[in-house]
Design a protein around this motif. Sequence first.
Motif, PDB file in Angstrom:
ATOM      1  N   ARG A 151       0.821  -1.265  -0.122  1.00  0.00           N
ATOM      2  CA  ARG A 151       0.133  -0.014   0.009  1.00  0.00           C
ATOM      3  C   ARG A 151       0.781   1.282   0.068  1.00  0.00           C
ATOM      4  O   ARG A 151       1.939   1.306   0.557  1.00  0.00           O
ATOM      5  N   ALA A 152       0.323   2.450  -0.292  1.00  0.00           N
ATOM      6  CA  ALA A 152       1.172   3.386  -0.562  1.00  0.00           C
ATOM      7  C   ALA A 152       1.330   4.007   1.119  1.00  0.00           C
ATOM      8  O   ALA A 152       0.664   3.773   1.830  1.00  0.00           O
ATOM      9  N   PRO A 153       2.498   4.950   1.171  1.00  0.00           N
ATOM     10  CA  PRO A 153       2.796   5.025   2.508  1.00  0.00           C
ATOM     11  C   PRO A 153       1.835   6.153   3.392  1.00  0.00           C
ATOM     12  O   PRO A 153       1.399   7.017   2.330  1.00  0.00           O
ATOM     13  N   VAL A 154       1.733   6.086   4.454  1.00  0.00           N
ATOM     14  CA  VAL A 154       1.064   7.409   5.287  1.00  0.00           C
ATOM     15  C   VAL A 154       2.381   8.149   6.076  1.00  0.00           C
ATOM     16  O   VAL A 154       3.012   7.554   6.956  1.00  0.00           O
ATOM     17  N   GLU A 155       1.996   9.580   5.916  1.00  0.00           N
ATOM     18  CA  GLU A 155       3.003  10.269   6.559  1.00  0.00           C
ATOM     19  C   GLU A 155       2.499  11.017   7.818  1.00  0.00           C
ATOM     20  O   GLU A 155       3.687  11.617   8.245  1.00  0.00           O
ATOM     21  N   GLU A 159      -3.317  12.727   7.236  1.00  0.00           N
ATOM     22  CA  GLU A 159      -3.423  11.798   5.932  1.00  0.00           C
ATOM     23  C   GLU A 159      -4.187  10.644   6.440  1.00  0.00           C
ATOM     24  O   GLU A 159      -5.025  10.068   5.587  1.00  0.00           O
ATOM     25  N   LEU A 160      -3.773  10.029   7.561  1.00  0.00           N
ATOM     26  CA  LEU A 160      -4.436   8.496   7.939  1.00  0.00           C
ATOM     27  C   LEU A 160      -6.144   8.963   8.017  1.00  0.00           C
ATOM     28  O   LEU A 160      -6.780   7.941   7.782  1.00  0.00           O
ATOM     29  N   GLY A 161      -6.406  10.211   8.312  1.00  0.00           N
ATOM     30  CA  GLY A 161      -7.807  10.359   8.597  1.00  0.00           C
ATOM     31  C   GLY A 161      -8.629  10.622   7.165  1.00  0.00           C
ATOM     32  O   GLY A 161      -9.810  10.258   7.201  1.00  0.00           O
ATOM     33  N   GLU A 162      -7.786  10.718   6.213  1.00  0.00           N
ATOM     34  CA  GLU A 162      -8.268  10.804   4.891  1.00  0.00           C
ATOM     35  C   GLU A 162      -8.271   9.730   4.057  1.00  0.00           C
ATOM     36  O   GLU A 162      -8.732   9.460   2.911  1.00  0.00           O
ATOM     37  N   ARG A 163      -7.480   8.683   4.390  1.00  0.00           N
ATOM     38  CA  ARG A 163      -7.464   7.438   3.777  1.00  0.00           C
ATOM     39  C   ARG A 163      -8.446   6.450   4.259  1.00  0.00           C
ATOM     40  O   ARG A 163      -8.457   5.593   4.809  1.00  0.00           O
ATOM     41  N   ARG A 164      -9.598   6.648   3.752  1.00  0.00           N
ATOM     42  CA  ARG A 164     -10.820   5.768   4.050  1.00  0.00           C
ATOM     43  C   ARG A 164     -10.925   4.462   3.792  1.00  0.00           C
ATOM     44  O   ARG A 164     -11.538   3.543   4.311  1.00  0.00           O
ATOM     45  N   LEU A 238       6.460  -6.687  10.417  1.00  0.00           N
ATOM     46  CA  LEU A 238       6.051  -5.503  10.711  1.00  0.00           C
ATOM     47  C   LEU A 238       6.414  -4.347   9.705  1.00  0.00           C
ATOM     48  O   LEU A 238       7.720  -4.048   9.463  1.00  0.00           O
ATOM     49  N   ARG A 239       5.517  -3.429   9.435  1.00  0.00           N
ATOM     50  CA  ARG A 239       5.926  -2.439   8.820  1.00  0.00           C
ATOM     51  C   ARG A 239       5.666  -0.993   9.715  1.00  0.00           C
ATOM     52  O   ARG A 239       4.491  -0.759  10.047  1.00  0.00           O
TER      53      ARG A 239
END
Length: 304
Positions: A151-155, A159-164, A238-239
């Motif tokens: 999956r695409a990274p989260v920074e 941004e996590l709140g937008e990655r539904r 783990l990532r």
Amino acid sequence: MERQEDDVTSAQSHRQFRHGREKDEHVFRVAGRARRGRLGPGADAGVGDAVRGGGLLAADPRAGGAHRHERGDLGRRGRGVYPDLLRKVSAETGCQFEFVVVPRARVEAMFAASGADVLVPATRTSQRDLHGDFIPMMKARPMLISLSSDRAPVESLAELGERRELRVAVVRGFDYGEPYQDLLRTLKAQRRLVVEADVAAVVRALERNLADVTVMAPSILAGTLLQDSKTRPLLDRLRLEAMAELTWTDSGIYLSRHLPAKDREVLGDALERNSRSGTVWKTLQKHYPAGSYEEGLKALGAPK
């Protein structure tokens, strides 16, 4: 989804300071949390353990880790970073620690209401500063954790709140500050929040594809995985991703201000000596394999 759990807390005040200090017996309450039979991370620091009349436990998720939990006295049966530290402090001061299991939700309330003498481990917050003196032991930070994928990274949490598409599992009671609480409110409104009673339940949610990611100190998750031969192989999968809002903070121990000033001084001096000497960090390295904690924990004084 929410589940019930048993947590831990603390000890009571008799007194027994050796080395020419006090002679009456002294037993301290230590606030934290634990699952039945094992020690799990508690409030929000990470390497956690706590104390009173019956069992060993862990507190605060930012400090880093879970430890085996056995009923009994600290000297014979406590295992883990902070049990080892408290055992050493006990030997140095004559202070005794006992253990008792209480519901997780009561841990913070007990400390605030003078129902626990020590909160360990704990992240420093302004609210806790109202009730206790903080002694830093190491630096810690929570991270976004998932099982390896493409999956695409989260920074950032924003941004996590937008990655539904991403479902987020968290441990009930963990608190990493206002950005984290804002995220939980957003996720709940979007029906993407999975609330679990403990870290082991979060691991199961990730493994069974009931959730995609979680937020906590890597050492907490690693400590839980290390407890079971079936989950230990997950360490290599783990990532870990740093979140912009979750920076390095002090993790350590709170001593309640309801303790007599002399008691706080004796315990505080012993804890600070062990902190300055690097004892806590060396103990951590004995309990955790290399590669399982470095991203989320570092020694005091380490380069930023």
